[in-house]
Structure formats: structure tokens, C-alpha cells
Design an enzyme around this catalytic site. Structure first.
Site, mmCIF file in Angstrom:
data_model
loop_
_atom_site.group_PDB
_atom_site.id
_atom_site.type_symbol
_atom_site.label_atom_id
_atom_site.label_comp_id
_atom_site.label_asym_id
_atom_site.label_seq_id
_atom_site.Cartn_x
_atom_site.Cartn_y
_atom_site.Cartn_z
ATOM 1 C CB CYS A 1 -0.890 -0.020 1.240
ATOM 2 S SG CYS A 1 -1.633 1.559 1.656
ATOM 3 C CD GLU A 2 -0.050 5.236 -4.073
ATOM 4 O OE1 GLU A 2 -0.727 6.258 -4.208
ATOM 5 O OE2 GLU A 2 0.569 4.698 -5.009
ATOM 6 C CG HIS A 3 -2.529 5.575 0.758
ATOM 7 N ND1 HIS A 3 -3.714 4.987 0.382
ATOM 8 C CD2 HIS A 3 -2.235 6.476 -0.206
ATOM 9 C CE1 HIS A 3 -4.121 5.512 -0.751
ATOM 10 N NE2 HIS A 3 -3.250 6.423 -1.131
ATOM 11 C CG HIS A 4 -1.074 3.367 5.895
ATOM 12 N ND1 HIS A 4 -2.243 3.253 5.174
ATOM 13 C CD2 HIS A 4 -1.301 4.355 6.795
ATOM 14 C CE1 HIS A 4 -3.128 4.114 5.612
ATOM 15 N NE2 HIS A 4 -2.581 4.807 6.599
ATOM 16 C CD GLN B 1 -7.990 -4.579 -4.107
ATOM 17 O OE1 GLN B 1 -7.683 -4.545 -2.924
ATOM 18 N NE2 GLN B 1 -9.013 -5.281 -4.565
ATOM 19 C CG HIS C 1 -5.922 -3.464 1.486
ATOM 20 N ND1 HIS C 1 -5.223 -2.652 0.627
ATOM 21 C CD2 HIS C 1 -6.813 -4.151 0.725
ATOM 22 C CE1 HIS C 1 -5.679 -2.825 -0.602
ATOM 23 N NE2 HIS C 1 -6.642 -3.735 -0.571
ATOM 24 C CB CYS D 1 -3.081 -0.018 5.670
ATOM 25 S SG CYS D 1 -4.141 -0.208 4.221
#
Length: 195
Positions: free
Chosen positions: A87-90, A128, A156, A158
Site C-alpha cells: 500500500c502506497e499510503h502506509h 488496488q 489490506h 493497513c
């Protein structure tokens, strides 16, 4: 030995990541020089390069390398392709399975190439939704089939390890082109992947 798999890492990138990961451990209150952590920054540097190797790969070239003229024009499905991405956010993993289908229009590709295309885009920092469309676009542009269908089901970390901490949620995304935009074809695909 007839076969030997060798992993290769860029020394400049590895050393830069090692220094950054040492600093991260220090900032988190750890001692990067203690016995259990001495090799951790190097392991993390190599792991991140492995997990993001898709940036150096070309999905279209993979498909072109096994593109064959064939008159077959029925649905081809490779389902339950394992996915492991970040995941690019976390920067936490998400994992699950992809189902990929296409209807040839004069060309087919090696079945393993569809799984490789999934990996090329999964081995990047991702969301995703984008991953689903990137897989579809690469197949559509390279093979020019009558249509492509992609469905991804993933969990996920996250959402599981932090934040809302929902352990049993599954995220499903889909993308369709050509014949798969028609109800009957889409319904057949969804039925076949649900078995």
C-alpha cells in the site's frame, strides 16, 4: 548444479537504504547496533528492492515475448493468481488473488505471462484500484483482444493491523473492456471465477 538462482541488488541503492533504515530504527527508539538488529537495515533494503522490482519491468514486453497468432476466440481465464503488494499510503502489504480473462482477437499469450503481468504491477507501491486498471490496460494494449476482465480480491494490513483494525474485510475491485462490458460476457466471467 544445473540451476542456480542469483539475487542481484544495486550497491548504491542498497547502501543508501541501509543508512536510512538505521536512522529509522534509531528514531523509533531502537539501537541499530544491537545483535538482533545489526543486519536488519540490509535485510530491509534488499526486501524493499525485491518488493518494488516491478518498476524495472515492462509488462508489455513480457506479453510481446510470448505473443502467438491463434484463431481461438473464446474466453481465456487465469484465476486465483496470488498477489502481494505494498500500500502506497502506509507502506504495509496487501495480499489476495487476481482473476484475469481475455477474449483473443487473433493473438494469444503464454498463460504464465498473465501472472507475470500481475506481478509487474503488484511489485510497486500501489493502490488496488490502480493495480486493477494497469493489468487490464497492459493486456488490452498489447494483445488487442476483444475484451479483458480483471477482478482483484485482497486484504489490506493497513486496515487489519492499524486504523479500523478490521480482520475479515476483503476489498474487491474490477475493470472491464470490450466484450466484458456486456452483461452476458461479464456474468459468465464472474460465474467462472466464483467456482
Amino acid at each position: 548444479m544445473a540451476y542456480n538462482k542469483i539475487e542481484s541488488y544495486n550497491e548504491k541503492i542498497t547502501s543508501g537504504l541501509v543508512e536510512n533504515y538505521k536512522e529509522c530504527l534509531h528514531l523509533l527508539g531502537e539501537d541499530p547496533d544491537r545483535e538482533g538488529l545489526q543486519k536488519t537495515p540490509e535485510r530491509m533494503a534488499k526486501a524493499m528492492q525485491f518488493l518494488t522490482q516491478g518498476y524495472q519491468q515492462d509488462a508489455r514486453a513480457i506479453l510481446e515475448g510470448a505473443k502467438f497468432t491463434e484463431s481461438y476466440s473464446e474466453m481465456v481465464i487465469v484465476k486465483d493468481i496470488e498477489i502481494y503488494s505494498m500500500c502506497e499510503h502506509h507502506m504495509l502489504p496487501f495480499f489476495g488473488k487476481a482473476h484475469v480473462a481475455y477474449i483473443p482477437n487473433g493473438y494469444i499469450t503464454g498463460l504464465s505471462k498473465l501472472a507475470r503481468v500481475v506481478d509487474v504491477f503488484a511489485r510497486r507501491l500501489q493502490v488496488q484500484e490502480r493495480l486493477t486498471h494497469q493489468i487490464l490496460d497492459a493486456i488490452q494494449e498489447t494483445l488487442q483482444p476483444q475484451g479483458v476482465g480483471v477482478v482483484i480480491e485482497a486484504q489490506h494490513l493497513c486496515m487489519m493491523m492499524r486504523g479500523v483494525q478490521k480482520q475479515n474485510s476483503i476489498t474487491t475491485t474490477s475493470a472491464f473492456s470490450g466484450q466484458f462490458e456486456h452483461g452476458d460476457t461479464r456474468a459468465e466471467f464472474m460465474k467462472l471465477i466464483s467456482k
